[in-house]
Write a protein that holds these residues in place. Structure first.
Motif, PDB file in Angstrom:
ATOM      1  N   VAL A 165       0.853  -1.461  -0.189  1.00 37.76           N
ATOM      2  CA  VAL A 165      -0.002  -0.248  -0.502  1.00 37.76           C
ATOM      3  C   VAL A 165       0.597   1.098   0.107  1.00 37.76           C
ATOM      4  N   GLN A 188       1.760   1.268  -3.835  1.00 37.38           N
ATOM      5  CA  GLN A 188       0.334   2.340  -4.437  1.00 37.38           C
ATOM      6  C   GLN A 188       0.590   3.633  -4.391  1.00 37.38           C
ATOM      7  N   ALA A 189       1.357   3.673  -3.481  1.00 43.18           N
ATOM      8  CA  ALA A 189       1.598   5.438  -3.473  1.00 43.18           C
ATOM      9  C   ALA A 189       2.853   5.783  -3.982  1.00 43.18           C
ATOM     10  N   TRP A 210      -3.163   7.402  -5.189  1.00 44.38           N
ATOM     11  CA  TRP A 210      -2.956   7.106  -4.997  1.00 44.38           C
ATOM     12  C   TRP A 210      -1.285   7.071  -6.154  1.00 44.38           C
ATOM     13  N   ALA A 220      -2.432   6.749   3.108  1.00 49.04           N
ATOM     14  CA  ALA A 220      -1.735   5.844   2.483  1.00 49.04           C
ATOM     15  C   ALA A 220      -0.589   5.021   3.961  1.00 49.04           C
ATOM     16  N   GLU A 268      -8.382   0.454  -3.533  1.00 51.74           N
ATOM     17  CA  GLU A 268      -7.605   0.415  -4.302  1.00 51.74           C
ATOM     18  C   GLU A 268      -8.320   0.936  -5.414  1.00 51.74           C
TER      19      GLU A 268
END
Length: 412
Positions: free
Chosen positions: A91, A95-96, A258, A282, A250
């Protein structure tokens, strides 16, 4: 204007397709396309038996996967814990796009929260000594407390530091991980220092004559279904729950924010994305999952000390994400399995009187070098859906743009 034939069709000198041919599809793309083509009920119909098959692996102990040098159930329990860590770190990093080198600090906070509240060696032991919660369920009672405290720790750390980017943020998070370890080592009146905290609470279930402390006790090491298998099942339940939560995030505007921040933070901020808020989201969510994995670790081993939270473990967590594929939830779980399974499998192999499992850091280092050269996005790179229809849009727009650009003389 000349064009050249390629395996994917004809292209102009700029490299754009003029006549699309059959796209290249690997095994991963074929599986992903087949899965996405299934209706949601059919996905559950296929996924539930697959999860059940994965759940019985430590009981079945396939000969090709079994680890002769150590108990396979314990290895799978460790894998479930690392998978939870990898999903949480994904995450933040995948993702970020925030480079976190001190994720082990959140892992330690979660573990020490459970230990301080349940260990007889702790001066803060209030859960079991004073009877605030049932002794049999003290670990489960401390689980949400560990998640909340770790999330608050991530919020406190992220608020002043997420203004930093890149290497500067990496150094700050690395320092945080070392600060947590040093505090655990030096606050002897609270954490018992290097001697650690023992007799940490765990679920007291399945107490019998042959298992006087229950099935989750570390002493339950005999038989095919030992404590490692039980902790593996608990870990997989937590992994599935976290995957469902993270997957929904997501697919929401949070996940899209993100991705925008990861690809280009300046462009995302110009387009109106509150980048600091979503980065803090995040960081806090990743921290809470790290605390959950730490609580799982404390209950599983029932003894912790500062040596288990060094920077090397933090690098291993990051290796799982990088090897599996940043941004791919299932990919990082595969990366966690590789990180845990291969060293334990190699423990039974000796070369020159030395076990190959002792060289795991060398092998992981070489694997990362090779991976960065030939497949820098990891074994299972994330396939973003933001540009799924990019080629179709280009083909639809380009002919009209070309027609508008032609002059009347050209039309005659």
């Amino acid at each position: 204007m000349s064009t050249t034939d390629t395996s994917t069709g004809r292209r102009d000198p700029d490299g754009f397709p003029t006549e699309p041919g059959p796209p290249r599809r690997g095994v991963g793309d074929a599986i992903r396309g087949w899965w996405n083509g299934l209706a949601r009920p059919m996905q559950w119909l296929v996924g539930v038996p697959l999860i059940a098959l994965i759940a019985i692996l430590p009981v079945w102990r396939p000969p090709l996967l079994d680890t002769p040098g150590t108990d396979f159930g314990g290895v799978m329990a460790q894998f479930a814990m690392y998978a939870l860590i990898a999903v949480g770190l994904n995450v933040v990093v995948g993702q970020a796009g925030l480079l976190d080198l001190g994720y082990v600090g959140f892992y330690a906070v979660g573990a020490y929260t459970v230990a301080l509240l349940t260990s007889p060696n702790s001066p803060w032991n209030k859960m079991t000594a004073d009877g605030f919660f049932s002794t049999d369920w003290a670990w489960l009672s401390c689980l949400p407390i560990a998640v909340a405290i770790t999330a608050f720790t991530g919020l406190i750390l992220g608020t002043p530091t997420l203004r930093l980017r890149g290497d500067y943020l990496a150094i700050v998070t690395l320092g945080f991980g070392e600060i947590v370890r040093l505090l655990a080592d030096n606050l002897t009146d609270v954490t018992n220092g290097g001697q650690g905290l023992a007799e940490i609470a765990y679920p007291r279930i399945g107490v019998s004559e042959d298992k006087p402390f229950g099935v989750f006790s570390a002493g339950n090491s005999a038989g095919d279904i030992n404590s490692g298998v039980w902790w593996y099942w608990v870990g997989m339940v937590l992994v599935i729950a976290v995957l469902l939560i993270v997957g929904n995030l997501e697919r929401s505007r949070v996940g899209r924010a993100w991705v925008a921040i990861r690809e280009d933070e300046d462009a995302a901020e110009i387009m109106g994305v509150p980048t600091f808020k979503f980065k803090l989201w995040a960081f806090t969510i990743g921290a809470s999952i790290g605390g959950l994995s730490g609580a799982l670790y404390a209950g599983q081993v029932q003894f912790i000390n500062p040596t288990g939270f060094n920077v090397i473990n933090s690098m291993l967590f990051l290796c799982a994400v990088v090897i599996g594929g940043q941004g791919n939830k299932l990919g990082v779980i595969v990366g966690a399995f590789i990180i845990v399974y291969l060293p334990n499998r190699a423990m039974s192999i000796e070369v020159g009187g030395q076990s190959l499992g002792d060289y795991k850091y060398l092998f992981f280092g070489l694997a990362l070098v090779v991976l960065m050269i030939f497949r820098p996005q990891g074994l299972f790179p994330a396939r973003q859906k933001l540009l799924t229809y990019g080629r179709q849009v280009y083909q639809a727009v380009r002919p009209s743009a070309a027609a508008d650009a032609t002059t009347p003389a050209d039309r005659r």
